[in-house]
Design a protein around this motif. Sequence first.
Motif, PDB file in Angstrom:
ATOM      1  N   LEU A  54       0.711  -1.583   0.013  1.00 14.38           N
ATOM      2  CA  LEU A  54       0.053   0.038  -0.528  1.00 14.38           C
ATOM      3  C   LEU A  54       1.110   0.825   0.462  1.00 14.38           C
ATOM      4  O   LEU A  54       0.782   1.892  -0.182  1.00 14.38           O
ATOM      5  N   ILE A  55       2.182   1.233   0.829  1.00 16.74           N
ATOM      6  CA  ILE A  55       2.663   2.383   0.632  1.00 16.74           C
ATOM      7  C   ILE A  55       3.317   2.924  -0.567  1.00 16.74           C
ATOM      8  O   ILE A  55       3.140   3.240  -0.592  1.00 16.74           O
ATOM      9  N   ASP A  56       4.043   1.378  -1.148  1.00 16.86           N
ATOM     10  CA  ASP A  56       4.813   1.766  -2.305  1.00 16.86           C
ATOM     11  C   ASP A  56       3.483   2.247  -3.875  1.00 16.86           C
ATOM     12  O   ASP A  56       4.179   3.402  -4.790  1.00 16.86           O
ATOM     13  N   LYS A  57       2.625   2.041  -3.504  1.00 13.52           N
ATOM     14  CA  LYS A  57       1.634   1.945  -4.358  1.00 13.52           C
ATOM     15  C   LYS A  57       0.723   3.524  -4.044  1.00 13.52           C
ATOM     16  O   LYS A  57       1.144   4.570  -5.123  1.00 13.52           O
ATOM     17  N   SER A  58       0.414   4.010  -2.835  1.00 16.38           N
ATOM     18  CA  SER A  58       0.404   5.494  -2.169  1.00 16.38           C
ATOM     19  C   SER A  58       1.404   6.310  -2.787  1.00 16.38           C
ATOM     20  O   SER A  58       1.703   7.607  -3.322  1.00 16.38           O
ATOM     21  N   LEU A  59       3.189   5.767  -2.964  1.00 18.21           N
ATOM     22  CA  LEU A  59       3.877   6.546  -4.127  1.00 18.21           C
ATOM     23  C   LEU A  59       4.976   6.510  -4.572  1.00 18.21           C
ATOM     24  O   LEU A  59       5.375   6.795  -5.400  1.00 18.21           O
ATOM     25  N   GLU A  60       4.099   5.469  -5.752  1.00 16.93           N
ATOM     26  CA  GLU A  60       3.928   6.105  -6.798  1.00 16.93           C
ATOM     27  C   GLU A  60       4.345   6.959  -7.529  1.00 16.93           C
ATOM     28  O   GLU A  60       5.140   7.610  -8.789  1.00 16.93           O
ATOM     29  N   ASN A  61       3.204   7.599  -7.746  1.00 16.46           N
ATOM     30  CA  ASN A  61       3.413   9.123  -8.709  1.00 16.46           C
ATOM     31  C   ASN A  61       4.388   9.346  -7.950  1.00 16.46           C
ATOM     32  O   ASN A  61       5.441  10.400  -9.143  1.00 16.46           O
ATOM     33  N   TRP A  62       4.744  10.116  -6.997  1.00 15.28           N
ATOM     34  CA  TRP A  62       5.678  11.169  -6.810  1.00 15.28           C
ATOM     35  C   TRP A  62       7.191  10.565  -6.437  1.00 15.28           C
ATOM     36  O   TRP A  62       8.065  11.335  -6.868  1.00 15.28           O
TER      37      TRP A  62
END
Length: 204
Positions: A54-62
């Motif tokens: 979930l953390i990796d997914k939430s930071l994908e754009n950044w």
Amino acid sequence: MDIYFLKHIYAKKLTCSFKSHLFWEADRISVEHTPLSIPFEDLLQLIEYQGAILIDKSLENWQAKLNRAKARDEERLKAYYNTISSEIHQKIVLKQLIGDEKDKELARIEATNRELERKLWDIQERYTMSIEAWLHSAMVIHLPTVHIQCELQRKKAKRTVTAVWNPFTKIIEPLRCEVSGEAVYTFYLDDIDAKIISSAVWQS
């Protein structure tokens, strides 16, 4: 962070509705007093694994934005220092330098390359991202699931596997490759035991 963990039970039909009833306060019981179908340590590992996803997914754009900026900075540095090295090399050729004079210019090229490596390392450090996360709280939800007995056959090899319909996500959960553990909806069967094999393992 809400962690949804399913306790599988056998049922032919699912007639109850979950929706908002999942969060009735009267049904909330401390995990310390609720028996779990897997050891609590294993559940914590599952939470950590899913949390990392979930953390990796939430930071994908950044992360993509940072990678683009990092690539631009690296290209600018390489272009700048490579131009310096090229000019020094041209000086050696045009002036036909030899001996100590040539060695002096070659030393300048080596120093330029070392400086480029140092600057690239600085950029790498500048754009490195470190994330620390810890579990604040979790909610364990026990749901009845529908188990479907499926027969797999490959030539003379035949076996029965169980497919599970998840009432929370409203999908049939994928089976697992018995070699890699990869979740699969499409797969191959081997000739001996009708073992489930993913496309990636089969083609390798």
